[in-house]
Design a protein around this motif. Structure first.
Motif, short mmCIF file in Angstrom:
data_model
loop_
_atom_site.label_atom_id
_atom_site.label_comp_id
_atom_site.label_asym_id
_atom_site.label_seq_id
_atom_site.Cartn_x
_atom_site.Cartn_y
_atom_site.Cartn_z
N VAL A 42 -0.23 -1.94 -0.51
CA VAL A 42 1.47 -0.98 -0.65
C VAL A 42 2.52 -1.27 0.84
N GLN A 43 1.75 -1.52 2.32
CA GLN A 43 3.09 -1.54 3.02
C GLN A 43 3.52 -2.53 2.72
N SER A 46 6.19 -2.66 -0.03
CA SER A 46 7.32 -1.68 0.40
C SER A 46 7.99 -3.44 1.34
N GLU A 47 7.59 -3.67 1.65
CA GLU A 47 8.78 -4.59 2.21
C GLU A 47 9.21 -5.92 1.37
N ASP A 50 12.59 -4.12 -3.41
CA ASP A 50 13.49 -2.76 -3.12
C ASP A 50 13.97 -2.03 -4.07
N PHE A 51 13.00 -0.69 -4.24
CA PHE A 51 12.44 0.28 -4.81
C PHE A 51 14.12 0.53 -5.66
N LYS A 179 14.27 -10.40 -0.69
CA LYS A 179 13.57 -8.85 -1.98
C LYS A 179 13.13 -9.15 -3.14
#
Length: 190
Positions: A42-43, A46-47, A50-51, A179
């Motif tokens: 998950v980490q 998330s990096e 760009d949700f 990203k």
């Protein structure tokens, strides 16, 4: 060989290594996203994603068509039972379609070329070196369909259906950091 010639050769080699690293960084970002989704990191996801931007892009593609003419709600004067039934029905908004795409399983399926929930189980990780090499050679391979210094689009074809292509757009945020900012789904899945 003179010292100046060796220094010049090192400078040219450094420029070549920098250019190759800069040009291939988006491909490595896609591979990192695919591996992070596969291992449920998950980490790392998330990096790499760009949700808010990806959510906006998917929401625009997954909008439901508005009904042509909505039926008139039942009136207490014309249909009293229908009006009472409508009044006591629970009012719950429909589940957003985007949410299944932004889960770990959804991102994993998309990076493999499938729609969320439609991906077959991943193959078992080979233990031997020969098995790992065969797994890499077997594919499927992502292809870069557009590249510029700040934005790259990586296409992933669905195995067995080369007409269905999911395109991932990456944007550069730092010199070697990319990203995911947009996902374009195959036309049949929109």
């Amino acid at each position: 060989m003179s010292l100046q010639k060796r220094i010049w050769d090192l400078i040219v080699l450094g420029i070549f290594v920098f250019a190759a690293t800069f040009a291939s960084a988006p491909w490595f970002a896609f591979r990192a996203l695919k591996a992070a989704a596969q291992y449920e990191d998950v980490q790392a996801i998330s990096e790499l994603v760009d949700f808010p931007a990806v959510r906006r892009s998917l929401t625009g593609q997954l909008k439901e068509a508005a009904p042509v003419a909505a039926a008139e709600p039942p009136s207490i004067w014309r249909d009293p039972l229908g009006a009472m039934r409508r009044a006591i029905e629970p009012i719950a908004p429909p589940e957003p379609k985007v949410d299944r795409y932004l889960t770990i399983a959804g991102i994993s399926a998309l990076t493999r070329g499938y729609a969320p929930g439609a991906a077959p189980a991943g193959p078992a990780r080979p233990e031997t070196v020969g098995g790992k090499i065969r797994a890499v050679v077997r594919g499927p391979y992502p292809t870069i369909v557009y590249w510029d210094p700040n934005r790259v689009r990586v296409a992933m074809k669905r195995p067995g259906q080369p007409g269905r292509v999911t395109v991932f757009s990456f944007q550069r945020t730092a010199l070697f950091t990319w990203k995911l900012v947009h996902i374009r789904l195959p036309r049949e899945e929109r």
